[in-house]
Design a protein around this motif. Sequence first.
Motif, short mmCIF file in Angstrom:
data_model
loop_
_atom_site.label_atom_id
_atom_site.label_comp_id
_atom_site.label_asym_id
_atom_site.label_seq_id
_atom_site.Cartn_x
_atom_site.Cartn_y
_atom_site.Cartn_z
N ASP A 87 0.82 -1.20 0.00
CA ASP A 87 0.00 0.00 0.00
C ASP A 87 0.86 1.26 0.00
N THR A 88 1.97 1.24 0.74
CA THR A 88 2.89 2.37 0.76
C THR A 88 3.50 2.61 -0.61
N GLU A 89 3.84 1.52 -1.29
CA GLU A 89 4.44 1.65 -2.62
C GLU A 89 3.43 2.19 -3.62
N LEU A 90 2.18 1.73 -3.54
CA LEU A 90 1.14 2.26 -4.40
C LEU A 90 0.95 3.76 -4.17
N ALA A 91 0.90 4.16 -2.91
CA ALA A 91 0.73 5.58 -2.60
C ALA A 91 1.89 6.41 -3.13
N ALA A 92 3.12 5.87 -3.07
CA ALA A 92 4.27 6.60 -3.60
C ALA A 92 4.10 6.87 -5.09
N ARG A 93 3.65 5.86 -5.84
CA ARG A 93 3.44 6.07 -7.28
C ARG A 93 2.28 7.02 -7.54
N ALA A 94 1.27 6.97 -6.69
CA ALA A 94 0.15 7.91 -6.83
C ALA A 94 0.63 9.35 -6.65
N PHE A 95 1.48 9.57 -5.67
CA PHE A 95 2.05 10.91 -5.48
C PHE A 95 2.88 11.33 -6.68
N LEU A 120 -1.28 12.76 -7.80
CA LEU A 120 -2.44 12.67 -6.92
C LEU A 120 -2.11 13.20 -5.53
N LEU A 121 -3.11 13.70 -4.85
CA LEU A 121 -2.97 14.16 -3.48
C LEU A 121 -3.78 13.25 -2.55
N ARG A 122 -3.41 13.28 -1.30
CA ARG A 122 -4.07 12.43 -0.29
C ARG A 122 -5.02 13.29 0.55
#
Length: 290
Positions: free
Chosen positions: A205-213, A217-219
């Motif tokens: 999940d952390t790796e997915l969020a890194a690519r989203a950033f 994308l914003l959180r």
Amino acid sequence: MSETAAMRISVAVITYNWPEALQRVLAALAAQSELPYEVIVTDDGSQPATRELLERIARDYPVRLVHLWQPDDGARMSRARNRAIAAAQGDYIILLDGDMVAERHFVADHRSFARSGCFVQGSRVLTNAALTRRMLEGGLVMPGFFSRGIERRRHTLRLPALARWYARPGTKRRGIKSCNMAFWRDDLLRVNGFNEAMTGWGREDTELAARAFHAGLLRRELRFSALATHLYHRTRKHIVDNPNDRIVDDTRARQLIRCEFGLDQHLSEFATAAVDLRVVMRDHGISQSS
């Protein structure tokens, strides 16, 4: 009409060999103040008891119910979640673990906080073993702020005005957890979903969020809204020298947006919609009675 008012919501529930917990999770989703379009149970190789549970509840389930199963070949959470994303017919996907019991406004709150260009990170209440046992035996009694046997009790409070203050878009990296998380499906397609090079416990999940950033994308931090209670179980959180950490580091160092082994591997499998278990069980009932 706003884009969030019109969007269809899919809830993707990942599970593995805990049908008692899954039963509570699915019952909570069936009792929502706003029902999702569909619930997809993506199963990382459970024994037949999980399928048997789903077949028992499917006939009377209030929304489209899908069961995706893959062979048990070690912990392959990324692959299981990608298959659910590929199969989803909704515009917006809420990721939920099979031990997370949602408060009755959970889906409605997620809709309220969905925004273009953002993903949402939700929170959870932690329970101890005794409270979890009572919840499993006694039904859908959700813990309140003064309940015994909980941690992070602030996450029992549903305060929409305060939730809006917390949900200002940003790039906070800490506290990523896919047990309660939501994305636009198109954004997941753009980054190619979860990285299936990551197996075993954690960090996908952390790796997915890194690519989203990296994709821009914003959180949005979703606190005091979209509440859910985590049923207690032993955790493998404190793994020393987790090889998945090195994949996260590489993703960040190279500013990757798409992973090589991801969601696109499963799109052709679900070019035709996955089977709705409600239809299967109703047809089965008709054939038995004829």
